[in-house]
Scaffold this active site. Structure first.
Site, PDB file in Angstrom:
ATOM      1  N   GLU A  46      -0.010  19.023 -27.254  1.00 35.75           N
ATOM      2  CA  GLU A  46       0.393  19.488 -28.591  1.00 35.75           C
ATOM      3  C   GLU A  46       0.963  20.904 -28.537  1.00 35.75           C
ATOM      4  O   GLU A  46       0.467  21.755 -27.789  1.00 35.75           O
ATOM      5  CB  GLU A  46      -0.798  19.539 -29.559  1.00 35.75           C
ATOM      6  CG  GLU A  46      -1.514  18.224 -29.743  1.00 35.75           C
ATOM      7  CD  GLU A  46      -0.727  17.193 -30.508  1.00 35.75           C
ATOM      8  OE1 GLU A  46       0.269  17.558 -31.171  1.00 35.75           O
ATOM      9  OE2 GLU A  46      -1.119  16.014 -30.445  1.00 35.75           O
ATOM     10  N   THR A  47       1.975  21.123 -29.359  1.00 36.59           N
ATOM     11  CA  THR A  47       2.445  22.478 -29.653  1.00 36.59           C
ATOM     12  C   THR A  47       2.318  22.669 -31.157  1.00 36.59           C
ATOM     13  O   THR A  47       2.783  21.829 -31.937  1.00 36.59           O
ATOM     14  CB  THR A  47       3.903  22.674 -29.199  1.00 36.59           C
ATOM     15  OG1 THR A  47       3.959  22.554 -27.771  1.00 36.59           O
ATOM     16  CG2 THR A  47       4.416  24.050 -29.584  1.00 36.59           C
TER      17      THR A  47
END
Length: 288
Positions: A46-47
């Site tokens: 995830e970002t």
């Protein structure tokens, strides 16, 4: 253009364990397609993108921000570990003065607060319903082979399938299970599963006593073969194991190679508090 960027290991107090997430602080709105390009470049599960909601907002003083999450492949509606990572950057790097932070997200308002050395996330609690084996038999076989499955549930809100393995198995069996998550894509014929949770009841004796339940989580449909520690999966697991064990306070451990621990507390308002520690391992700037 420069964007401050951080890597935070969530649900652990040690660098290089737990679940890593990238956090980007956006002073100004980003061109839409850049969110995905950055997340693909970072190549973590995830970002997270924190953005100001109003022109006068400040990362140190404001208490409410926008938050979005992207995997290397697409945007997702909820990510627990990247929310914890985002709160860690605001509390520990930006020295945000508020005791509670509110994030406006695709899953509604999420709150994060500091309690000693943990960050507590206030997340939705998702219920599961019995799932007919025949519909997902091929997927189960791809995941666990001939292992004994004790219970099978589905969470329609999150499109997650919960597979509980027999209580006869030890934690080590779950840890050592070789899973080819890529094969799930062709084995899943219903089109309704977007995440697969394997879970096991905790052991009240032995060297790992203290954990109420164990899990592993796979989401190849989102480009994530195995996620190390998953807050959103525990928003599903919490309701299931609370019902099974008759407990509202639980300690969970996700048995990925990196591993991570989550403190769970079911609230009276139908939501769940999931707490974890974190380690900030990288600070820098994206330049483009």
């Amino acid at each position: 253009m420069q964007i401050p960027i951080f890597t935070v290991d969530a649900f652990t107090n040690r660098p290089f364990s737990g679940n890593p997430a990238t956090v980007c602080l956006l002073e100004n709105d980003l061109v839409e397609n850049l969110h995905q390009k950055i997340a693909t470049e970072m190549n973590l599960s995830e970002t997270a993108f924190i953005r100001k909601l109003h022109p006068g907002d400040d990362f140190t003083k404001s208490s409410c921000f926008g938050l979005r999450w992207f995997t290397p492949a697409n945007e997702v509606p909820l990510c627990g570990h990247a929310t914890l990572a985002a709160a860690a950057v605001l509390f520990h790097v930006q020295k945000n003065i508020n005791s509670v932070l509110t994030f406006m997200t695709l899953s509604g308002e999420l709150k994060a607060r500091q309690v000693e050395d943990h960050i507590v996330l206030d997340l939705p609690l998702y219920f599961t319903y019995p799932q007919v084996l025949q519909e997902v038999e091929e997927l189960i076989k791809a995941a666990v082979g001939d292992m004994v499955v004790q219970d099978l549930r589905y969470s329609p809100d999150t499109k997650k399938l919960l597979v509980r393995l027999s209580d006869a198995y030890e934690r080590s069996v779950l840890e050592e299970l070789q899973v080819n998550a890529q094969s799930f894509l062709s084995a899943e014929k219903t089109g309704k599963v977007k995440g697969l949770i394997l879970t096991l009841k905790g052991n009240s004796s032995g060297k790992h006593k203290g954990h109420d339940f164990y899990s592993r989580y796979f989401a190849p449909w989102y480009g994530v073969l195995e996620d190390p520690v998953t807050g959103s999966a525990h928003a599903v697991l919490s309701s299931y194991w609370s019902e099974q064990l008759g407990k509202k306070e639980m300690l969970a451990f996700q048995c990925s190679r990196r591993g991570g621990e989550l403190k769970i507390s079911l609230r009276n308002d139908g939501r769940v508090d999931i707490a974890g520690q974190m380690a900030i391992v990288l600070k820098g700037n994206l330049t483009f």
